[in-house]
Design an enzyme around this catalytic site. Sequence first.
Site, mmCIF file in Angstrom:
data_model
loop_
_atom_site.group_PDB
_atom_site.id
_atom_site.type_symbol
_atom_site.label_atom_id
_atom_site.label_comp_id
_atom_site.label_asym_id
_atom_site.label_seq_id
_atom_site.Cartn_x
_atom_site.Cartn_y
_atom_site.Cartn_z
ATOM 1 N N ARG A 96 0.775 -1.161 0.078
ATOM 2 C CA ARG A 96 0.246 0.053 -0.094
ATOM 3 C C ARG A 96 0.673 1.253 0.082
ATOM 4 O O ARG A 96 1.925 1.488 0.764
ATOM 5 C CB ARG A 96 -1.042 -0.131 1.139
ATOM 6 N N ASP A 97 0.509 2.391 -0.772
ATOM 7 C CA ASP A 97 1.150 3.489 -0.767
ATOM 8 C C ASP A 97 0.981 4.151 0.530
ATOM 9 O O ASP A 97 -0.139 4.154 1.137
ATOM 10 C CB ASP A 97 0.419 4.194 -1.915
ATOM 11 N N ILE A 98 2.077 4.783 1.011
ATOM 12 C CA ILE A 98 1.913 5.260 2.303
ATOM 13 C C ILE A 98 1.360 6.729 2.460
ATOM 14 O O ILE A 98 0.645 7.248 3.432
ATOM 15 C CB ILE A 98 3.374 5.686 2.662
ATOM 16 N N ASN B 60 5.046 6.642 -13.286
ATOM 17 C CA ASN B 60 5.421 7.848 -13.842
ATOM 18 C C ASN B 60 6.921 7.573 -14.105
ATOM 19 O O ASN B 60 7.741 6.901 -13.511
ATOM 20 C CB ASN B 60 5.717 9.109 -12.458
ATOM 21 N N GLU C 150 9.293 10.378 -8.288
ATOM 22 C CA GLU C 150 9.968 10.558 -7.222
ATOM 23 C C GLU C 150 10.835 9.381 -6.824
ATOM 24 O O GLU C 150 12.143 9.712 -6.174
ATOM 25 C CB GLU C 150 8.926 10.976 -6.054
ATOM 26 N N VAL C 151 10.408 8.178 -6.854
ATOM 27 C CA VAL C 151 11.127 6.951 -6.572
ATOM 28 C C VAL C 151 11.697 6.383 -7.510
ATOM 29 O O VAL C 151 10.969 6.274 -8.405
ATOM 30 C CB VAL C 151 10.589 6.041 -5.564
ATOM 31 N N HIS D 125 7.497 1.393 -10.332
ATOM 32 C CA HIS D 125 6.486 1.004 -9.759
ATOM 33 C C HIS D 125 5.222 1.490 -10.449
ATOM 34 O O HIS D 125 5.316 2.404 -11.041
ATOM 35 C CB HIS D 125 6.425 1.609 -8.550
ATOM 36 N N HIS E 278 1.386 2.354 -10.002
ATOM 37 C CA HIS E 278 0.322 2.707 -8.933
ATOM 38 C C HIS E 278 -0.880 2.280 -9.573
ATOM 39 O O HIS E 278 -1.232 2.271 -10.744
ATOM 40 C CB HIS E 278 0.213 4.219 -9.084
HETATM 41 P P1 AMP Z 1 6.312 8.528 -7.828
HETATM 42 O O1 AMP Z 1 5.983 10.007 -7.838
HETATM 43 O O2 AMP Z 1 5.577 7.720 -8.963
HETATM 44 O O3 AMP Z 1 7.541 8.047 -7.579
HETATM 45 O O4 AMP Z 1 5.618 7.660 -6.677
HETATM 46 C C1 AMP Z 1 5.979 7.360 -5.619
HETATM 47 C C2 AMP Z 1 5.038 6.982 -4.442
HETATM 48 O O5 AMP Z 1 5.828 6.040 -3.459
HETATM 49 C C3 AMP Z 1 4.297 8.138 -3.727
HETATM 50 O O6 AMP Z 1 2.752 7.766 -4.002
HETATM 51 C C4 AMP Z 1 4.631 7.833 -2.327
HETATM 52 O O7 AMP Z 1 3.578 8.484 -1.516
HETATM 53 C C5 AMP Z 1 4.886 6.640 -2.268
HETATM 54 N N1 AMP Z 1 5.966 5.906 -0.964
HETATM 55 C C6 AMP Z 1 7.056 6.683 -0.596
HETATM 56 N N2 AMP Z 1 7.530 6.258 0.296
HETATM 57 C C7 AMP Z 1 6.722 5.137 0.666
HETATM 58 C C8 AMP Z 1 6.657 4.064 1.529
HETATM 59 N N3 AMP Z 1 7.895 3.959 2.696
HETATM 60 N N4 AMP Z 1 5.825 2.754 1.464
HETATM 61 C C9 AMP Z 1 5.023 3.091 0.616
HETATM 62 N N5 AMP Z 1 4.628 4.002 -0.247
HETATM 63 C C10 AMP Z 1 5.657 4.996 -0.409
#
Ligand code: AMP
Length: 125
Positions: free
Chosen positions: A34-36, A93, A101-102, A106, A108
Amino acid sequence: MSEKYDSNNIFAKILRKEIACNKVYETNYSIAFRDINARAKCHILIVPKKAYISLNDFSIKASNEEKADIFSVISWVAENENIKESGYRVLTNVGEHGHQEVKHLHFHLLGGQPLGGMIKKLEII
Ligand code: AMP
């Protein structure tokens, strides 16, 4: 020059079990949690276990088994979350313009409620 994978990203830490996640499902190739910061009632991230920065990387380097697996995990999770019939959205993304961001691939999976239009219409620059 292509970007180098940073093994200190948060999903790499989750995959190494250095930090916890709210896991929904796991296979040999992928994990779903689950997304945090959930943007909808159901917001789950589907993540390949190997070190792929983005879909660019994955589409070139991943095996057919990994590619098939990620789609079957998305489908399994949608079914398990009871959103298959009501509908959902899958997005990934990529890079700067995609606002990724990450830097570990991944997908969504969003649903559980009406999601509205895809994205707001942008000013073309
Ligand atoms: P993106 O902008 O597509 O890279 O999305 C990164 C997603 O990772 C965001 O929706 C964040 O809320 C989610 N996220 C970041 N850290 C965590 C975590 N520790 N556990 C779950 N989701 C996370």
